[in-house]
Scaffold this active site. Structure first.
Site, short mmCIF file in Angstrom:
data_model
loop_
_atom_site.label_atom_id
_atom_site.label_comp_id
_atom_site.label_asym_id
_atom_site.label_seq_id
_atom_site.Cartn_x
_atom_site.Cartn_y
_atom_site.Cartn_z
N HIS A 101 -10.65 2.68 -1.17
CA HIS A 101 -10.86 2.31 0.23
C HIS A 101 -11.60 0.98 0.23
CE1 HIS A 101 -10.95 4.18 4.47
NE2 HIS A 101 -9.73 4.04 4.07
N HIS A 119 0.82 -1.21 0.00
CA HIS A 119 0.00 0.00 0.00
C HIS A 119 0.86 1.26 0.00
CE1 HIS A 119 -3.86 1.96 0.63
NE2 HIS A 119 -3.23 2.79 1.42
#
Lengths: 78, 733
Positions: free
Chosen positions: B90, B44
């Site tokens: 998200h 990430h």
């Protein structure tokens, strides 16, 4: 029928924007010395089968990821 | 040693990565340092499987004000103003708790945009769920849509557009991608690089709690007992009112020139923000966790340094200006604490009062993660399932109604009616009234058009061609309202890149994105990568989501996507070569397979330019890009929106060799359905772009002929099918 009251509140440690908003508003109204306000909600209901209440709470009344709930029997001593 | 080894694995670091950390530190990391490395060296934060590929994307252009590496990208819109924008995923938080996951996704992308001094003026969302007949998909859809509305509506930023697709591979791993568009005076913009040894580091906004602490990995390493329920990392809860104060506070600080730099706190919290600011500025930062305002008193240093509590920003301030900064924060009732200092050490040091609890070189932390080469291998054919829900022998009328009521094509009014799409008074075109949203920019005397697109199913069929198509779809949507692209942002949602088939999808998709942007001259100014999107049945469809901002000279002339007048001619403009490959019809019939026709980017670009000029000159009455469900669905959408039918004959396509079905329901880039004065439409062919007049607007039904097939569907029936989403989401819930 069993009369019960379900109390639902944010889990400890989780951010509670509603509680925070209440806490911030209080000093402006002259209420000093108030801390750790947590806002939850209450549901009263009558159930034929109280055994299934925890499941009902987990599925609909509360969000078990972010909320705790507590079932109070209102018939006791009433 | 054995304890440490198992611990770094639980935190997601490989043995080789852990050894590299030890080498860079010249010692074993302690718990705080291990938490920091494990998060910043995660996929990430480090983009370790994608960074090499992303270097291929063109990032430069005349109008680029800020490119990748900043909190968001920005392009010049004239008169000293810039438009900043970025899309971010998200996905995983939304799959756990859809309402808060989507809400905090919106909150996070808003902060990325106002971190560089831009006031957010629009939100768009790209959502993917499993099929609507699954209870879990409806639960996730309902929660995510309410969460987006809750955050966006409360903070007063309009949600002006987006898309929702329903496909089985997203069943266990939904996608929630949010894009924010902001407007800034270029003079007041700020970069994210820390600078000036001795400058103060100020944490602003909400207090820090145990929110989303490194997900399950750090939880596993924190040696919590079973009874320690309260210490478990908690789901992040969004507080849009806190964010609203923080937004106004930050914009005032920037407008007054009180900040050297500003960065939002997102994934990996303080560790990532401080590390990235120090890295960008070539400096070091000392942080004192004892000075961080906490929501819970008993937090450990490692928890404070990686907490993902929402609504926080980190600013660098010259010492003399600290009192004024604190005063502005006080006035906005937003928390602020001086928690550290910029140093010349090139290290991030974590202190607890006088005690040093972590000390790592910035370079190792931010850029030291090894970058991996992928091992791509083309899979053998179609690796996803097929489920037939429509008989291939169904008559054309039934097929059209099935397509119109397919949740991916049906009107998304149920969702966007939950969003405030006009707050802020800039919105000229609302969702579904035109192919792109249009926002007035009176500050620069013009307007912008924004769109977000990405059909994962077509990318699954052909990652290269499908990604090129996603870019073309965006450009076409902008062209429908007269917009010319200024810049592009993207979110690459893929499965596990360590699997050769997914690596191949990723590699081909990035090539397609790079080539399309290069050919169109559209720079990539920002982006985000979300990998490991998998369920028990395998990876999601590879889903590059493309967001684009374009410019148009004035908002007043924008055409809509619905037909305008009875008697207007209806025409197909552009190099449209419909095919059933990867189409919605192929999905309904359960006959999806690998492969798509190659798109001709330059021919589509020419058609876009012709259409753009025609829209700007007011020469046509409506324009709609031919997309999911083909020409028949585009005609139905144009008719339903207008309450006017149409009578058309697709003979020109059939004569060219298309089958009746391809002409009716085939998909592909390059086609626009336009309406207006017949002579005006025909004159567009003077630019060398193909214009085929198909029929005219009027008649209370959809009357479409294609070779041997002729269908007549009453407008009311088409409308009912197209508006069936709300009943299916709520009725079944």
């Amino acid at each position: 029928m069993a009369k019960v009251r379900v109390l639902i509140r944010p889990k400890g440690g989780i951010l509670d924007p509603q509680g925070k908003a209440v806490e911030r508003a209080l000093p402006a109204l002259g209420f000093e010395g108030i801390e750790r306000v947590r806002v939850g909600r209450m549901v009263e209901l009558e159930a034929e089968d109280p055994e299934r209440l925890p499941e009902l709470c987990e599925k609909l009344l509360a969000n078990p990821l972010i909320e705790d709930f507590e079932i109070e029997n209102l018939d006791d001593g009433a | 040693m054995t304890v440490e080894v198992s611990r770094h694995r639980e935190l997601g670091l490989t043995d080789a990565e852990y050894e590299l950390v030890v080498e860079k530190l010249s010692r074993e990391p302690n718990g705080v340092e291990l938490a920091m490395f494990s998060l910043l060296w995660s996929e990430h934060c480090a983009y370790k499987h994608s960074r090499k590929l992303l270097r291929r994307l063109p990032t430069e252009g005349e109008r680029v004000v800020m490119g990748p590496g900043e909190n968001a990208g920005a392009v010049d819109v004239g008169n000293g103003h810039a438009v900043a924008f970025k899309v971010e995923s998200h996905n995983h938080p939304s799959a756990v708790e859809p309402f808060q996951g989507a809400a905090t996704g919106v909150g996070g992308i808003l902060r990325d945009v106002f971190a560089l001094g831009a006031r957010p003026i629009a939100i768009l969302d790209s959502l993917r769920f499993g099929e609507l007949d699954s209870e879990r998909s409806r639960f996730l859809l309902d929660g995510a849509v309410r969460g987006i509305g809750h955050y966006g509506n409360s903070i007063g930023v309009p949600t002006v557009g987006g898309e929702i697709y329903f496909e089985a591979p997203y069943e266990h791993n939904c996608l929630v991608n949010a894009m924010c568009v902001g407007l800034a005076r270029q003079e007041a913009m700020v970069r994210a690089a820390a600078a000036g040894v001795g400058n103060a580091v100020v944490l602003m906004g909400a207090s820090t709690g145990r929110d989303g602490i490194g997900g399950a990995s750090v939880l596993a390493s924190a040696e919590l007992g079973d009874g320690d329920e309260a210490k478990r990392p908690t789901v992040q809860i969004g507080d849009p009112f806190e964010e609203s104060k923080l937004l106004e506070c930050c914009l005032e600080l920037l407008e007054k020139g009180l900040l050297v730099s500003l960065q939002d706190l997102g994934a990996a919290g303080l560790t990532s923000s401080a590390g990235e600011m120090a890295s960008a500025g070539g400096v070091g930062i000392d942080l004192d966790v004892a000075r961080v305002p906490l929501r819970e008193a008993d937090m450990e240093p490692f928890e404070i340094i990686v907490s993902e509590s929402q609504e926080r920003m980190l600013g660098v301030v010259e010492p003399a200006k600290v009192p004024e900064v604190l005063a502005v924060c006080e006035r906005w009732q937003t928390g602020a604490a001086e928690i550290g200092v910029v140093t010349g050490s090139g290290r991030v040091r974590v202190l607890r009062g006088a005690e040093v609890v972590g000390d790592v070189p910035v370079e190792a932390l931010v850029d030291g993660c090894p970058l991996y080469d992928l091992s791509p291998a083309e899979p053998n054919g179609w690796i996803y399932g097929n489920r037939a829900t429509l008989d291939s022998a169904a008559p054309a009328e039934e097929t059209l109604l099935a397509l119109l009521s397919s949740p991916s094509i049906a009107s998304k009014r149920w969702a966007f009616e939950q969003y405030d799409s006009v707050v802020g008074s800039r919105t000229v075109r609302r969702p579904e009234s035109a192919d792109a949203a249009v926002l007035a920019i009176p500050e620069a005397g013009n307007a912008i058009a924004v769109s977000i697109d990405g059909n994962g199913r077509r990318v699954a069929c052909d990652p290269y061609a499908g990604t090129v198509e996603a870019v073309l779809e965006c450009v076409q949507n902008l062209a429908c309202v007269g917009g010319e692209p200024l810049g592009l942002t993207n979110c690459l949602n893929f499965g596990n890149p360590e699997k050769p088939a997914t690596a191949w999808q990723l590699e081909r998709a990035v090539s397609g994105l790079a080539d399309a942007c290069e050919a169109l001259g559209v720079p990539v100014v920002s982006g985000n990568v979300s990998l490991y999107n998998e369920g028990p049945d395998g990876p999601i469809y590879p889903t590059p989501v493309v967001g684009m901002v374009g410019e148009l000279p004035e908002p007043g002339r924008v055409t809509g996507s619905s037909f305008a007048h009875e008697g207007d001619a209806v025409a197909l403009l552009g190099p449209f070569a419909p095919s059933l490959a990867g189409s919605e019809l192929a999905k309904l019939r359960g006959v999806l397979g690998a492969g798509l026709p190659s798109p001709d980017v330059s021919a589509v670009a020419e058609a876009c330019a012709t259409l753009r000029d025609a829209v700007r000159a007011g020469r046509i009455a409506s324009a709609h890009d031919v997309s999911d469900g083909g020409l028949a669905c585009a005609l139905a959408e144009g008719a339903i929106g207008a309450g006017l039918g149409c009578r058309v004959d697709l003979a020109p396509l059939v004569e060219r060799g298309c089958s009746a079905e391809e002409a009716l329901f085939g998909e592909g880039p390059g086609g626009f359905l336009i309406s207006g004065d017949r002579a005006a439409l025909e004159s567009l062919a003077a630019d060398g772009v193909e214009v085929l007049v198909l029929g005219e607007v009027g008649n209370g039904s959809l009357d479409i002929t294609a070779g041997e097939q002729a269908l007549v569907v009453p407008l009311a029936a088409a409308r009912t099918a197209w508006h069936s989403l709300a009943g299916r989401v709520e009725g079944a819930a």
